[in-house]
Design an enzyme around this catalytic site. Structure first.
Site, PDB file in Angstrom:
ATOM      1  N   GLY A 123      37.386  45.681  43.820  1.00 60.73           N
ATOM      2  CA  GLY A 123      36.524  44.689  43.188  1.00 60.73           C
ATOM      3  C   GLY A 123      37.051  43.278  43.347  1.00 60.73           C
ATOM      4  O   GLY A 123      36.402  42.311  42.926  1.00 60.73           O
ATOM      5  N   ASP A 125      41.278  53.176  46.831  1.00 61.02           N
ATOM      6  CA  ASP A 125      41.120  52.064  45.904  1.00 61.02           C
ATOM      7  C   ASP A 125      42.355  51.176  46.052  1.00 61.02           C
ATOM      8  O   ASP A 125      43.440  51.666  46.371  1.00 61.02           O
ATOM      9  CB  ASP A 125      41.013  52.589  44.474  1.00 61.02           C
ATOM     10  CG  ASP A 125      41.027  51.476  43.456  1.00 61.02           C
ATOM     11  OD1 ASP A 125      40.178  50.583  43.551  1.00 61.02           O
ATOM     12  OD2 ASP A 125      41.914  51.491  42.582  1.00 61.02           O
TER      13      ASP A 125
END
Length: 684
Positions: free
Chosen positions: A520, A368
């Site tokens: 994201g 991430d």
């Protein structure tokens, strides 16, 4: 609970039973080792007269034992005491294994010493012509010694929980107005302020009320070097204040602290299952039946074909002793205990042993971005002052932003303070969605993004647009500093990359692993970070709920994936991955979705997990090969297969060989203690 995985627990239960404590704490291996030690020494003292009066031993050393009325009872009486007292843990263990229909090592040992005990009394009653009492005594003493050494090794290996528990001080100095009062740590409550003196440990999780020079977090995060902490920073219970005293406002106590969470994870790791241990369990269970069958066949063969009852008993006892799955039962649990302890001391918290084992097979590491490869905090990365005075522009913006609590404002303020004293500002006003403004040295100054310029009808100068174009292409935030209708310059801010991220990526790629990033954030932001770190595979603009889908796609392509994230938004992906690694564990350290938790924020910890997985597997495999190989060779020799060429093993020697095989396993596992899980420190 299966055979080899259970036999350590069996020792603990039988040690408690031997001490008359059926409700003792199973975690206290030191007490159990002491119980076996005490039985060993007393049994050894009682065994010496038995050996000294042995009619077999006396000719070997050319002496004659002093005679006295009843000297023939020395061996039977003391031998019986040794059998009942020294052999008690094995006898009770055999009963438990038989009752639980889980035959294993204790039952084999009990069968061996019971056959020896029966043969000894049969000899004393004139039914056999064996001098077996000294063999029985030697068997019991050597078995006790082996178990004592084993429990000592396990106690040392499982020291992680004890070490963590010792991190907390017993007392704390609580601040009451201008006075200090000494209270028990258990009496602290949230909101209390405590004083921690230099060299003292923080008694509970809290928030620093003043900056300190250094904080030693090594026993919590595994980071060896002290780190600086500013006022407002979070500190964990058990960390050591260095340099100067510190005042800490307590934010969590007891089971809610980060240290308590780490203790829970270590405890979970010690009870989780292992594929390799399951293999050892099956092998140890099978070995019991093989040994029992071999003992029966050995007895019948020597009795029926050789017609030597004495040899039949001797060979049978030897087979039962030498085939005890001591080494096999210890091969895996000891490695796991050592690995758990080693990892916990270096900031790696293994919740699931299967995850640790699977790590060695991983070929793709998926990071991430925000909070993992980056700090999740904005930092000033570019300054463009139209008058050329970049420092003055930053200080001017910082003076306006100083009273704002926005993360961007904190980044600008910190950068301004690094460049000198800030000018005086007043009349701070927040402009929602646009920025902030205030009066600095009598002049109105505003700081904000493009929306601020549009509201005021201001076009940014072409020069400024050109100078910030590269940052905008990277997805950086651009803020303008405005005086009246004049733009003074621009500041660019980006999510700050961790200084260790590039090295983590490089080292993983050097090991042949593929490294990917998921986020994201917008594509240009993700691509910029990936380019800086050397990551070629990027998944951008991915919603949190879709991250596990990306992991599933990689797995469908035949890749074995380790997902590394912060354990909150990444929980579904962490659970979906072959190995889920949560990085930067905070007060919510018990992250349920991850199999492995890194106590620090350092992404290089993934390399440590990989190294631990590979090294632990090697040790397990080496121990299994040794334990199985030893039994494959020793059992036929013990049965007398090589007797025609004059090679036989007496029961006493069998017990020594069995103990030596266990020592080999223990010493091989202990080599893990020298494993450096953070090799980059030496390189640095």
């Amino acid at each position: 609970m299966t055979v080899s995985g259970a036999h350590v627990a069996d020792h603990e239960r039988h040690a408690r039973a031997a001490a008359g404590n059926h409700g003792g704490d199973a975690h206290d291996h030191g007490d159990h080792a002491a119980q076996f030690r005490d039985r060993f020494w007393l049994s050894l003292v009682l065994s010496l007269p038995v050996v000294f009066y042995s009619t077999m031993v006396q000719p070997w050393f050319g002496y004659s034992a002093p005679s006295f009325p009843g000297d023939g009872l020395v061996a039977p009486v003391l031998g019986t005491v040794v059998y009942l007292y020294g052999g008690w843990p094995f006898l009770t263990g055999a009963v438990d294994e038989f009752r639980d229909r889980r035959p294993g090592m204790m039952l084999l040992i009990a069968m061996a010493i019971t056959v020896a005990f029966g043969a000894s009394w049969a000899t004393s009653l004139g039914l056999f012509d064996l001098d077996f009492w000294w063999e029985l005594a030697a068997l019991v003493v050597i078995m006790l010694l082996g178990h004592w050494m084993e429990m000592r090794a396990l106690g040392q290996a499982r020291g992680a929980l004890s070490a963590l528990a010792e991190l907390l001080p017993d007392e704390a100095e609580r601040v009451r107005g201008d006075a200090l009062e000494t209270v028990a740590v258990s009496d602290l409550a949230e909101g209390d302020v405590v004083l921690v003196r230099p060299g003292g440990r923080v008694p509970a999780d809290g928030e620093l009320l003043s900056s300190i020079a250094e904080l030693d977090e090594s026993m919590v995060t595994g980071e060896s070097r002290p780190v600086a902490r500013a006022a407002g920073a979070s500190v964990a219970a058990g960390t050591v204040v260095a340099g100067s005293s510190a005042r800490v406002r307590v934010t969590a106590v007891g089971d809610a602290t980060r240290l308590a969470g780490i203790q829970r994870l270590v405890a979970e790791a010690e009870t989780s299952t292992s594929r390799t241990q399951a293999l050892a369990d099956r092998a140890a269970g099978l070995l019991f039946y093989i040994a029992t069958a071999a003992a029966v066949l050995t007895f019948l063969a020597w009795l029926l074909f050789v017609r030597d009852a004495d040899a039949a008993v001797t060979r049978t006892v030897t087979v039962l002793v030498i085939s005890c799955p001591h080494a096999l039962g210890l091969a895996i649990p000891l490695v796991i205990a050592l690995a758990t302890s080693l990892s916990a001391r270096q900031g790696i918290l293994v919740r699931d042993r299967l995850s640790l084992e699977r790590m060695r097979d991983v070929d793709t590491v998926l990071f991430d971005k925000t909070g993992t490869l980056t700090r999740g905090e904005h930092a000033l990365t570019g300054v463009a002052a139209l008058d050329g005075d970049d420092d003055r522009l930053v200080r001017l913006a910082a003076a306006v932003e100083r009273e704002s609590e926005h993360p961007v404002a904190r980044a600008i303020t910190a950068a301004g303070l690094d460049r000198g004293a800030l000018p005086t500002a007043s009349g701070f006003r927040s402009l929602p969605g646009r920025g902030v403004e205030g009066t600095v040295e009598g002049a109105e100054v505003a700081v904000g993004g493009p929306a601020l310029l549009r509201e005021r009808g201001i076009e940014p100068p072409t020069e400024l647009v050109e100078r910030t174009a590269g940052f905008r292409d990277r997805g950086a935030s651009v803020l303008y500093v405005v005086h009246g209708s004049q733009v003074l310059g621009a500041l660019t801010l980006e999510d700050q990359q961790r200084t260790e991220s590039r090295e983590a990526v490089t080292r993983l790629r050097d090991r042949g692993l593929r490294v990917a990033m998921i986020t994201g954030d917008a594509r240009q932001v993700a691509d910029a970070v990936a380019a800086d770190l050397g990551i070629e595979e990027v998944f951008a603009e991915v919603l949190p709920e879709d991250k596990d889908g990306k992991v599933r796609e990689l797995q469908a392509a035949g890749r074995r994936v380790a997902m590394v994230g912060d354990g909150v938004n990444d929980a579904p992906a962490l659970a979906r991955a072959d190995v889920g690694i949560a990085i930067g564990a905070g007060t919510d350290v018990a992250i349920e979705a991850a199999g492995i938790v890194l106590a620090s924020d350092d992404p290089r910890g993934v390399l440590s997990v990989l190294e631990l997985s590979q090294a632990g597997y090697r040790k397990m495999l080496q121990n299994l090969v040794w334990a199985v190989g030893y039994n494959a060779v020793a059992l036929p020799v013990a049965a007398g297969v090589a007797a025609p060429i004059g090679l036989t093993i007496p029961p006493g020697l069998a017990a020594i060989l069995m103990s030596v095989s266990t020592v080999v396993v223990v010493l091989n596992a202990q080599l893990l203690r020298g494993l450096d899980l953070r090799p980059w420190r030496a390189a640095a």
